[in-house]
Write an enzyme that holds these catalytic residues in place. Structure first.
Site, PDB file in Angstrom:
ATOM      1  N   LYS A   1       0.648  -1.168   0.185  1.00 57.91           N
ATOM      2  CA  LYS A   1       0.009   0.083   0.004  1.00 57.91           C
ATOM      3  C   LYS A   1       0.972   1.366   0.217  1.00 57.91           C
ATOM      4  O   LYS A   1       0.530   2.290  -0.700  1.00 57.91           O
ATOM      5  CB  LYS A   1      -0.977   0.123   1.379  1.00 57.91           C
ATOM      6  N   ASN A   2       2.069   1.372   0.829  1.00 54.30           N
ATOM      7  CA  ASN A   2       2.612   2.409   1.129  1.00 54.30           C
ATOM      8  C   ASN A   2       3.640   2.873   0.002  1.00 54.30           C
ATOM      9  O   ASN A   2       4.333   3.659  -0.071  1.00 54.30           O
ATOM     10  CB  ASN A   2       3.271   2.537   2.032  1.00 54.30           C
TER      11      ASN A   2
ATOM     12  N   ASP B   1      -5.462  12.492  11.848  1.00 58.10           N
ATOM     13  CA  ASP B   1      -6.088  11.310  11.562  1.00 58.10           C
ATOM     14  C   ASP B   1      -6.026  10.476  12.827  1.00 58.10           C
ATOM     15  O   ASP B   1      -5.825  10.906  13.699  1.00 58.10           O
ATOM     16  CB  ASP B   1      -5.831  10.616  10.473  1.00 58.10           C
TER      17      ASP B   1
HETATM   18  C1  UD1 Z   1       4.181   6.807   6.158  1.00 59.98           C
HETATM   19  C2  UD1 Z   1       3.296   5.622   5.982  1.00 59.98           C
HETATM   20  C3  UD1 Z   1       2.787   5.134   7.433  1.00 59.98           C
HETATM   21  C4  UD1 Z   1       4.241   4.982   8.236  1.00 59.98           C
HETATM   22  C5  UD1 Z   1       4.878   6.242   8.400  1.00 59.98           C
HETATM   23  C6  UD1 Z   1       6.346   5.803   9.159  1.00 59.98           C
HETATM   24  C7  UD1 Z   1       2.292   6.026   3.929  1.00 59.98           C
HETATM   25  C8  UD1 Z   1       0.793   6.308   3.027  1.00 59.98           C
HETATM   26  N1  UD1 Z   1       2.134   6.025   5.413  1.00 59.98           N
HETATM   27  O1  UD1 Z   1       3.404   7.994   6.557  1.00 59.98           O
HETATM   28  O2  UD1 Z   1       2.132   4.065   7.045  1.00 59.98           O
HETATM   29  O3  UD1 Z   1       3.524   4.678   9.655  1.00 59.98           O
HETATM   30  O4  UD1 Z   1       5.314   6.517   7.074  1.00 59.98           O
HETATM   31  O5  UD1 Z   1       6.762   4.620   8.644  1.00 59.98           O
HETATM   32  O6  UD1 Z   1       3.449   5.659   3.346  1.00 59.98           O
HETATM   33  N2  UD1 Z   1       6.265  14.937  10.320  1.00 59.98           N
HETATM   34  C9  UD1 Z   1       6.287  16.073  10.594  1.00 59.98           C
HETATM   35  N3  UD1 Z   1       6.387  17.066   9.701  1.00 59.98           N
HETATM   36  C10 UD1 Z   1       6.655  16.593   8.229  1.00 59.98           C
HETATM   37  C11 UD1 Z   1       6.477  15.371   7.994  1.00 59.98           C
HETATM   38  C12 UD1 Z   1       6.390  14.260   9.195  1.00 59.98           C
HETATM   39  O7  UD1 Z   1       6.154  16.371  11.893  1.00 59.98           O
HETATM   40  O8  UD1 Z   1       6.590  17.343   7.465  1.00 59.98           O
HETATM   41  C13 UD1 Z   1       6.126  13.695  11.463  1.00 59.98           C
HETATM   42  C14 UD1 Z   1       4.551  13.182  11.458  1.00 59.98           C
HETATM   43  O9  UD1 Z   1       3.482  13.958  11.964  1.00 59.98           O
HETATM   44  C15 UD1 Z   1       4.975  11.858  12.137  1.00 59.98           C
HETATM   45  C16 UD1 Z   1       6.396  11.364  11.815  1.00 59.98           C
HETATM   46  O10 UD1 Z   1       6.949  12.706  11.383  1.00 59.98           O
HETATM   47  O11 UD1 Z   1       4.819  11.898  13.373  1.00 59.98           O
HETATM   48  C17 UD1 Z   1       6.943  10.452  10.664  1.00 59.98           C
HETATM   49  O12 UD1 Z   1       5.978  10.819   9.568  1.00 59.98           O
HETATM   50  P1  UD1 Z   1       6.399  10.160   7.853  1.00 59.98           P
HETATM   51  O13 UD1 Z   1       7.631   9.695   8.132  1.00 59.98           O
HETATM   52  O14 UD1 Z   1       6.227  11.576   6.956  1.00 59.98           O
HETATM   53  O15 UD1 Z   1       4.973   9.322   7.756  1.00 59.98           O
HETATM   54  P2  UD1 Z   1       4.151   9.460   6.385  1.00 59.98           P
HETATM   55  O16 UD1 Z   1       4.709   9.882   5.307  1.00 59.98           O
HETATM   56  O17 UD1 Z   1       2.840  10.209   6.888  1.00 59.98           O
END
Ligand code: UD1
Length: 423
Positions: free
Chosen positions: A24-25, A120
Site C-alpha cells: 500500500k505504502n 487522523d
Molecule cells: C508513512 C506511511 C505510514 C507509516 C509512516 C512511518 C504511507 C502512506 N504512510 O506515513 O504508514 O506509519 O510513513 O513509517 O506511506 N512529520 C512532521 N512534519 C513533516 C512530516 C512528518 O512533523 O513535514 C512527522 C509526522 O507527524 C509523524 C512523523 O513525522 O509523526 C513520521 O511521518 P512520516 O515519516 O512523514 O510518515 P508518513 O509519510 O505520513
C-alpha cells in the site's frame, strides 16, 4: 463508520501459505509519480485495497484515465500533457497519502492546491518538512480556505535540503519534485524505507538521475522530461509482518511469499527472540511457533528501525506473552489509542506518554471492539484469533484500506473469521 464487523472466533492454529501483494505504502506513491510523465504508466502487483481506488479517483479528477484490473493486479494510468493541479478535501481527508501529489504536480505545473490533511486516527501529521524542502527549491507556499497553495512560477531549482527527521512523505515529495527541477538537489537525512527505494527505482526507469538510493543522502540531478514505464510494486512488508504475527500468536506455521525477508529484518529478529522459528528464502519466509511467546521490548523508529505500522500487532503478542515488555512509540502520538480496545479483551496495559508497559496475561477474552486505524484494526482481529469465544471488530473500513482479501486469507489459513452486518 459503516455497520459491518469482522466476527472472529478464537482458538484455531493458523497454517499454510499466503502470498503477499504489492505494498500500500508504495503503490500510492508510484501512482502519483506517474503524473511526472505524460503517457501510459502500467503498475503491476497492485493490491486490491480501498486506498488504491481513492488514489485512482484523485488521478482521474486531475485529468488521467485510470484502469484497475483486479484479475491481473494491474493499474494503467494514462496521463495527459496538461494535468489539473488541485487535490480536493473530500479525497485528502479519506486518504492522507493524497499529499503525495504535491511534489509531482508542482514539478509538472508549477502550481498546486492540496487540501491540508489535518490529523487522523494515529495523530497529527505535519507537512512542515515537505514545505521547507520545496521552499528551498523555489516554491512559495500559502494557505487558502483549508488548502495548501504552492506556486513556483519560475520553476523549481535544485537545493541542499536536510530533513529534521527521515520523514517518508517529505522524502517522497522532495524527490518527486527534484527529478524534474533544474540543477542538483542533495537531500540529507532522507527516509530509506523499501517503499522509497521502490519509488527511486521506478523514477530511475523513467529517466531520473538519482544517486545514493537506499542511503540517507539522495543526490538528484534534474532532467527535462521523464518517460512512462511498466513497474511492479514491491511486496508489502507490513502485511507480511501481520501474517507472521498471526503465526506466532496462534502457535501456527505460516509461509509468507512475495516479500523480501530483509525488509523485515528487525521484526523477524524480534519474533525469534519471542521464541519463534524462522527460515528465510529470497522472496519468502516461514514462521512457526510451538509455545507461548516471551515478552520482548519494542522501540519504533524510521527504517531500518522497528516499523510503527507493526507496533499494534506486536503489542498483541506481548499481551499474551510470558513476562512484561516496554513498547515505545516514536512516530505517531495517538498510536496507542487502540490499547483501550485491547484492554477490553483482558490485556494488561499501562500507557505513560509514548511508552506502553505490557504485562502478559494467560488468555484474552472475546468482546466487541472498535478499530481506530488500519493497523490497529488488523491487530484487534489478531487478538480475536486467540481470545476465548467471539470478538466482533467494527470499523472494518479501516482494515479494507490496507489489507486485500483479509477474510479469505485468514479463512484459508484455518481461522474462523467472517464479515457480517452488525444489527
Ligand atoms: C508513512 C506511511 C505510514 C507509516 C509512516 C512511518 C504511507 C502512506 N504512510 O506515513 O504508514 O506509519 O510513513 O513509517 O506511506 N512529520 C512532521 N512534519 C513533516 C512530516 C512528518 O512533523 O513535514 C512527522 C509526522 O507527524 C509523524 C512523523 O513525522 O509523526 C513520521 O511521518 P512520516 O515519516 O512523514 O510518515 P508518513 O509519510 O505520513
Amino acid at each position: 463508520m459503516n455497520n459491518e464487523v469482522f466476527k472472529v472466533t478464537g482458538g484455531a492454529r493458523l497454517s499454510g501459505t499466503v502470498a503477499v501483494p504489492g505494498a500500500k505504502n508504495s503503490v500510492l506513491k508510484l501512482m502519483t509519480a506517474a503524473l511526472l510523465a505524460p503517457g501510459l504508466t502500467t503498475l503491476k502487483n497492485v493490491p486490491d485495497i480501498a486506498d488504491v481506488e481513492i488514489m485512482a479517483e484523485l488521478l482521474t479528477r486531475l485529468g488521467c484515465q485510470v484502469q484497475h484490473d483486479l484479475e491481473s493486479a494491474t493499474v494503467e494510468i494514462d496521463v495527459p500533457i496538461e494535468i489539473g493541479h488541485r487535490a480536493d478535501y473530500d479525497l485528502v481527508r479519506r486518504m492522507r497519502a493524497s499529499i503525495n501529489v504535491l511534489g509531482p504536480i508542482l514539478a509538472r505545473c508549477g502550481e498546486v492546491d492540496v487540501a491540508l490533511p489535518g490529523g487522523d486516527d494515529i495523530g497529527s501529521r505535519g507537512v512542515d518538512m515537505h514545505i521547507a524542502g520545496l521552499t528551498k527549491m523555489g516554491a512559495e507556499f500559502g494557505n487558502d480556505h483549508g488548502y495548501l497553495i504552492a506556486r513556483a512560477p519560475k520553476g523549481l531549482s535544485g537545493a541542499r535540503i536536510f530533513l529534521d527527521l527521515p520523514s517518508v512523505g517529505a522524502t517522497e515529495n522532495i524527490l518527486t519534485a527534484a527529478v524534474l527541477a533544474s540543477n542538483e538537489t542533495v537531500l540529507d537525512n532522507a527516509a530509506r524505507e523499501p517503499e522509497i527505494i521502490d519509488l527511486c527505482e521506478m523514477l530511475i526507469k523513467m529517466g531520473a538521475q538519482i544517486d545514493g538510493v537506499g542511503t540517507p543522502t539522495l543526490t538528484i540531478t534534474g532532467v527535462k522530461t521523464l518517460q512512462p514505464v511498466v513497474h511492479s510494486v514491491v511486496g508489502d512488508r507490513i502485511v507480511a509482518g501481520t501474517w507472521a504475527a498471526a503465526a506466532v500468536l496462534t502457535k501456527g506455521a505460516i509461509t509468507i511469499t512475495g516479500v523480501d525477508p530483509d525488509h523485515l529484518a528487525l521484526p523477524l529478529a524480534k519474533l525469534h527472540e519471542m521464541g519463534a522459528e524462522i527460515s528465510t528464502a529470497a522472496r519468502s519466509f516461514t514462521v512457526s511457533m510451538q509455545h507461548r511467546p516471551t515478552a520482548v521490548d519494542i522501540v519504533t523508529l524510521p527504517y531500518p528501525g522497528f516499523p510503527t505500522d507493526l507496533q499494534p500487532q506486536f503489542i498483541v503478542i506481548n499481551a499474551i506473552a510470558t513476562g512484561s515488555a516496554m513498547v515505545t512509540e516514536n512516530l505517531f502520538e495517538a498510536r496507542f489509542r487502540f490499547t483501550q480496545e485491547l484492554a477490553r479483551l483482558g490485556a494488561d496495559l499501562h500507557i505513560d506518554g509514548h511508552h506502553c508497559l505490557v504485562k502478559g496475561v494467560a488468555e484474552l477474552s472475546g468482546a466487541p471492539v472498535v478499530s481506530t486505524d488500519v493497523r490497529a484494526g488488523a491487530a484487534l482481529v489478531l487478538a480475536g484469533l486467540i481470545a476465548d469465544g467471539v470478538t466482533l471488530v467494527s470499523g472494518v473500513e479501516h482494515i479494507d484500506r490496507g489489507y486485500a482479501n483479509f477474510v479469505s486469507t485468514l479463512t484459508a489459513l484455518g481461522a474462523s473469521v467472517s464479515r457480517e452486518i452488525d444489527n
